[in-house]
Design a protein around this motif. Structure first.
Motif, PDB file in Angstrom:
ATOM      1  N   LEU A 192      -6.071  -2.771  14.053  1.00 21.77           N
ATOM      2  CA  LEU A 192      -6.068  -1.582  13.202  1.00 21.77           C
ATOM      3  C   LEU A 192      -5.445  -0.398  13.932  1.00 21.77           C
ATOM      4  O   LEU A 192      -4.542   0.277  13.428  1.00 21.77           O
ATOM      5  CB  LEU A 192      -7.516  -1.272  12.821  1.00 21.77           C
ATOM      6  CG  LEU A 192      -7.816   0.126  12.321  1.00 21.77           C
ATOM      7  CD1 LEU A 192      -7.442   0.214  10.868  1.00 21.77           C
ATOM      8  CD2 LEU A 192      -9.272   0.469  12.518  1.00 21.77           C
ATOM      9  N   LEU A 220      -1.120  -2.509   9.579  1.00 18.71           N
ATOM     10  CA  LEU A 220      -0.976  -1.280   8.800  1.00 18.71           C
ATOM     11  C   LEU A 220       0.402  -0.664   9.006  1.00 18.71           C
ATOM     12  O   LEU A 220       0.668   0.424   8.517  1.00 18.71           O
ATOM     13  CB  LEU A 220      -2.066  -0.275   9.185  1.00 18.71           C
ATOM     14  CG  LEU A 220      -3.489  -0.726   8.870  1.00 18.71           C
ATOM     15  CD1 LEU A 220      -4.479   0.393   9.122  1.00 18.71           C
ATOM     16  CD2 LEU A 220      -3.608  -1.175   7.426  1.00 18.71           C
ATOM     17  N   SER A 221       1.271  -1.361   9.744  1.00 17.97           N
ATOM     18  CA  SER A 221       2.607  -0.802   9.959  1.00 17.97           C
ATOM     19  C   SER A 221       3.635  -1.414   9.013  1.00 17.97           C
ATOM     20  O   SER A 221       4.813  -1.111   9.122  1.00 17.97           O
ATOM     21  CB  SER A 221       3.031  -1.000  11.410  1.00 17.97           C
ATOM     22  OG  SER A 221       3.123  -2.371  11.725  1.00 17.97           O
ATOM     23  N   VAL A 281       1.296  -0.576   1.973  1.00 17.22           N
ATOM     24  CA  VAL A 281       0.262  -0.786   2.998  1.00 17.22           C
ATOM     25  C   VAL A 281      -1.043  -1.190   2.334  1.00 17.22           C
ATOM     26  O   VAL A 281      -1.629  -2.230   2.633  1.00 17.22           O
ATOM     27  CB  VAL A 281       0.067   0.482   3.852  1.00 17.22           C
ATOM     28  CG1 VAL A 281      -0.984   0.229   4.909  1.00 17.22           C
ATOM     29  CG2 VAL A 281       1.378   0.887   4.498  1.00 17.22           C
ATOM     30  N   SER A 336       2.874   2.593  13.650  1.00 16.68           N
ATOM     31  CA  SER A 336       3.530   2.997  12.409  1.00 16.68           C
ATOM     32  C   SER A 336       3.796   4.498  12.421  1.00 16.68           C
ATOM     33  O   SER A 336       4.790   4.961  11.864  1.00 16.68           O
ATOM     34  CB  SER A 336       2.720   2.572  11.190  1.00 16.68           C
ATOM     35  OG  SER A 336       1.741   3.517  10.875  1.00 16.68           O
ATOM     36  N   ILE A 351      -2.651  -5.443   1.487  1.00 13.33           N
ATOM     37  CA  ILE A 351      -3.981  -5.895   1.912  1.00 13.33           C
ATOM     38  C   ILE A 351      -4.798  -6.331   0.702  1.00 13.33           C
ATOM     39  O   ILE A 351      -5.514  -7.335   0.744  1.00 13.33           O
ATOM     40  CB  ILE A 351      -4.696  -4.772   2.690  1.00 13.33           C
ATOM     41  CG1 ILE A 351      -3.920  -4.487   3.966  1.00 13.33           C
ATOM     42  CG2 ILE A 351      -6.124  -5.153   3.011  1.00 13.33           C
ATOM     43  CD1 ILE A 351      -4.416  -3.305   4.735  1.00 13.33           C
ATOM     44  N   GLN A 374       0.418  -9.644   5.632  1.00 15.04           N
ATOM     45  CA  GLN A 374      -1.009  -9.532   5.912  1.00 15.04           C
ATOM     46  C   GLN A 374      -1.643 -10.915   6.046  1.00 15.04           C
ATOM     47  O   GLN A 374      -2.519 -11.119   6.878  1.00 15.04           O
ATOM     48  CB  GLN A 374      -1.729  -8.745   4.808  1.00 15.04           C
ATOM     49  CG  GLN A 374      -1.159  -7.368   4.547  1.00 15.04           C
ATOM     50  CD  GLN A 374      -1.324  -6.419   5.717  1.00 15.04           C
ATOM     51  OE1 GLN A 374      -1.963  -6.737   6.702  1.00 15.04           O
ATOM     52  NE2 GLN A 374      -0.742  -5.238   5.610  1.00 15.04           N
ATOM     53  N   LEU A 406      -4.825  -7.270  11.181  1.00 18.58           N
ATOM     54  CA  LEU A 406      -4.407  -6.438  10.066  1.00 18.58           C
ATOM     55  C   LEU A 406      -3.093  -5.812  10.489  1.00 18.58           C
ATOM     56  O   LEU A 406      -2.887  -5.588  11.677  1.00 18.58           O
ATOM     57  CB  LEU A 406      -5.452  -5.330   9.843  1.00 18.58           C
ATOM     58  CG  LEU A 406      -5.640  -4.738   8.448  1.00 18.58           C
ATOM     59  CD1 LEU A 406      -5.969  -5.834   7.458  1.00 18.58           C
ATOM     60  CD2 LEU A 406      -6.742  -3.708   8.466  1.00 18.58           C
ATOM     61  N   THR A 440      -1.529  -1.092  15.085  1.00 22.48           N
ATOM     62  CA  THR A 440      -0.496  -1.054  14.054  1.00 22.48           C
ATOM     63  C   THR A 440      -0.419   0.339  13.413  1.00 22.48           C
ATOM     64  O   THR A 440       0.654   0.796  13.044  1.00 22.48           O
ATOM     65  CB  THR A 440      -0.760  -2.113  12.973  1.00 22.48           C
ATOM     66  OG1 THR A 440      -2.077  -1.923  12.439  1.00 22.48           O
ATOM     67  CG2 THR A 440      -0.676  -3.504  13.547  1.00 22.48           C
ATOM     68  N   LEU A 441      -1.570   1.013  13.324  1.00 24.67           N
ATOM     69  CA  LEU A 441      -1.559   2.359  12.740  1.00 24.67           C
ATOM     70  C   LEU A 441      -0.809   3.320  13.667  1.00 24.67           C
ATOM     71  O   LEU A 441       0.007   4.131  13.229  1.00 24.67           O
ATOM     72  CB  LEU A 441      -3.003   2.824  12.535  1.00 24.67           C
ATOM     73  CG  LEU A 441      -3.287   3.864  11.468  1.00 24.67           C
ATOM     74  CD1 LEU A 441      -2.698   3.437  10.141  1.00 24.67           C
ATOM     75  CD2 LEU A 441      -4.784   4.065  11.315  1.00 24.67           C
ATOM     76  N   PHE A 468     -11.703   0.608   3.312  1.00 30.30           N
ATOM     77  CA  PHE A 468     -10.310   0.760   2.913  1.00 30.30           C
ATOM     78  C   PHE A 468     -10.237   0.844   1.385  1.00 30.30           C
ATOM     79  O   PHE A 468      -9.531   1.677   0.816  1.00 30.30           O
ATOM     80  CB  PHE A 468      -9.547  -0.455   3.417  1.00 30.30           C
ATOM     81  CG  PHE A 468      -8.077  -0.288   3.485  1.00 30.30           C
ATOM     82  CD1 PHE A 468      -7.521   0.593   4.384  1.00 30.30           C
ATOM     83  CD2 PHE A 468      -7.247  -1.022   2.667  1.00 30.30           C
ATOM     84  CE1 PHE A 468      -6.159   0.746   4.453  1.00 30.30           C
ATOM     85  CE2 PHE A 468      -5.888  -0.869   2.727  1.00 30.30           C
ATOM     86  CZ  PHE A 468      -5.334   0.016   3.631  1.00 30.30           C
TER      87      PHE A 468
END
Lengths: 312, 314
Positions: free
Chosen positions: B120, B66-67, B244, B127, B248, B53, B64, B123-124, A122
């Motif tokens: 991962l 990611l949204s 996003v 989103s 993190i 997060q 995690l 949420t991706l 990332f």
């Protein structure tokens, strides 16, 4: 058949049949040579990048920088003039070297420094994206036309994109049947046992990253051949697509389980879904929403299916 | 030192002060009261998204979210649409925004904790649904997008020199630190993240704890997006996107380890301040988005490596 079931590809093949049928209904002359070639050249980058993610995932790692890496390689192709490095073929070679270098950096960070790949890639992805933006701040620039022509050419009446995909699958099959493939699966399914069995775990993971990024490099060149311009955002969507294709293809994110064929099927499902959405005449504002929804539905289907077979 | 519960925030604050001094040397006037108030405002938003997060990563299982970007955009657009620029409706907008965020968080949590989808991916994927849905909603309904004057005052103005949004953040941070490190729920959360099997055996309802973690993340992200609307003045598609990555980054720098089981929000809050000062310094010396992305990525890598070293020594 049993091998297929074991690999967990059956539900994804089912999905592939459904979306193919839909596509064939909606896209005129779907089975004609012209639209076949068209579809193949559109799907090729997705397939390559999904295969790349698959090999890395099989070794129980992950790479969230694939999309940004695609952007960086694309911007590299758009910034460096082919004449300066000795022609378009040399430029493509350099692009592949760049891809290998990015893969090596990720591989080193994960294996030598031992950072968790999820968050470390990332971070490197942010760096790749920043570098791509530095090279091409605004979408634009031109890429040598020869690269585009090579990509849309045919060899013995076989379209080049199809050849690339076939070559990638061939490499995969060869790797899978030899020591490297077995080692990748061994490292992915149980790193401790693999280590005790004398397999160089870090080395195998590093090679998985290198092979993966070679495919990413090919995918980025394929994308650049189609757009013929530089855009730091061109690769962004491929990160989600590659991870989703891997999951849809029945490859476990926990590593060691699945086959490249699964990734191929997953990539095709996602590519054809995009096609279906396009040809169904769905208004453009709805397209993003439907794509997201289909991915969620496919993921849900896979998860429930895996659970069912796990219990049975 | 960096790993203990006080050492980390202290180190991050020391780095912040060092950056401020460097800033003052490079650009006289960098440490003005107005400047600092402004940076606290920006840090407040980063700190809120960092909280999202912190909670889901602590819940473990490669947690995690990611949204958070999409949920923030949802909160901003929905809130702005409902309040339609009127002060009286601001509270309605806020409640609806947070409610929607809790809803998306619930879906995330169900997918992760009940169905077992990797966080991962879940949420991706969600989103992209939320982002896609917002495109449809905005194109069809053309909702009002302006923040009410009241919200602009809350998110943008100051109270006796202290930005009010920073006060809100301080309140939420105090509650969060209590909740995560002192309350029974916080202990259950960390137990779940550290070892879900022993947590379950010792009577913790791990599925419920994880679902709640994702709901909390969604609710806070939506509130962040709603307040952000007030700060910027209006809601728009892509409002929360930048958070996003950065959320993190601050969580990792703040001392939340991806393995789960640790939720040191004090460190994360200090990391939010540090990164805000760093970004403003980079902006002040005319570094663009490209340079900022690179520095963010490298900073994250450096902190991951330091943590790895310290972890190996222990």
């Amino acid at each position: 058949m049993r091998a297929l079931r074991h690999a967990g590809v059956i539900p994804s093949l089912l999905m592939l049949v459904v979306v193919l049928a839909l596509n064939a209904r909606l896209q005129h002359h779907f089975f004609s040579m012209l639209s076949f070639e068209d579809n193949v050249s559109t799907f090729t980058p997705t397939i390559l990048i999904c295969l790349a993610q698959a090999i890395i995932v099989l070794s129980r790692e992950l790479d969230l920088s694939l999309g940004a890496g695609v952007s960086l390689i694309n911007c590299f192709l758009a910034t460096v003039p082919a004449s300066a490095v000795g022609g378009p073929w040399a430029l493509m070679g350099l692009a592949l070297l760049l891809a290998l270098a990015l893969g090596a950096i990720n591989g080193l960070i994960v294996t030598v420094f031992g950072l968790p790949s999820l968050i470390a890639t990332f971070a490197t992805g942010a760096v790749w994206y920043g570098l791509a933006l530095t090279m091409v701040p605004q979408p634009g620039g031109t890429i040598d036309e020869t690269i585009g022509n090579v990509y849309s050419d045919t060899v013995f009446h076989i379209p080049v994109p199809l050849l690339i995909v076939l070559a990638a699958m061939l490499i995969w099959t060869v790797i899978g049947r030899h020591r490297l493939g077995r080692r990748i699966v061994a490292v992915g399914s149980n790193p401790v046992a693999a280590f005790q069995a004398g397999i160089p775990v870090a080395g195998v993971k590093f090679i998985a990253y290198l092979v993966g990024w070679l495919l990413v490099g090919l995918g980025a060149i394929a994308i650049s051949a189609q757009t013929l311009s530089g855009d730091a955002g061109v690769g962004t969507a491929y990160t989600l697509t590659s991870v989703a294709a891997v999951v849809i293809g029945g490859i476990s994110l926990a590593g060691g389980r699945g086959t490249p064929w699964g990734a191929l099927v997953g990539a095709l499902v996602l590519g054809i879904v995009a096609n279906v959405i396009y040809f169904a005449g769905i208004p453009s504002i709805w397209q993003e929403f439907f794509k997201g929804l289909v991915i969620v539905a496919a993921l849900g289907f896979m998860v429930i299916e895996q659970r069912r077979t796990a219990i049975a | 030192m960096i790993g203990s519960s006080w050492g980390r925030p202290a180190l991050l604050l020391a780095l912040t002060i060092a950056l401020l001094v460097v800033g003052q040397l490079v650009l006289p006037g960098f440490i003005g009261l107005g400047q600092i108030a402004n940076q606290l405002k920006i840090a407040a938003f980063l700190g809120l998204f960092g909280l999202c997060q912190t909670v889901v990563i602590a819940a473990g299982g490669q947690g995690l979210d990611l949204s958070v970007g999409a949920i923030a955009t949802l909160g901003g657009i929905l809130g702005a649409a409902l309040m339609a620029g009127s002060n009286a409706m601001t509270i309605v907008g806020a409640v609806a925004a947070v409610g929607a965020g809790l809803g998306v968080g619930l879906l995330n949590g169900m997918g992760v904790a009940v169905l077992g989808v990797p966080p991962l991916v879940m949420t991706l994927a969600l989103s992209s649904v939320v982002d896609g849905g917002l495109i449809v909603g905005v194109s069809l309904a053309h909702p009002a997008d302006a923040a009410s004057p009241g919200l602009v005052a809350i998110a943008g103005r100051s109270l006796y020199g202290v930005p009010s949004v920073a006060l809100i953040w301080a309140g939420i941070a105090a509650i969060a630190i209590w909740l995560l490190s002192r309350s029974a729920w916080g202990r259950q959360l960390c137990r779940t993240g550290a070892n879900p099997v022993t947590a379950r055996l010792s009577g913790t309802h791990t599925v419920r704890v994880r679902v709640m973690a994702y709901m909390l993340s969604g609710g806070v992200a939506a509130l962040g997006g709603f307040l952000l609307t007030g700060y910027v003045g209006q809601a728009f598609l892509g409002l929360g996107n930048a958070y996003v990555l950065t959320s993190i980054v601050v969580a990792a720098i703040g001392g939340v380890t991806l393995a789960g089981g640790k939720a040191p929000y004090g460190g994360v809050a200090c990391a939010a301040i540090l990164m805000t000062v760093l970004v403003s310094l980079l902006t002040a010396i005319n570094m663009g988005e490209n340079g900022r992305q690179i520095i963010f990525g490298l900073t994250l890598l450096v902190f991951l490596m330091i943590d790895r070293r310290l972890g190996a020594q222990r």
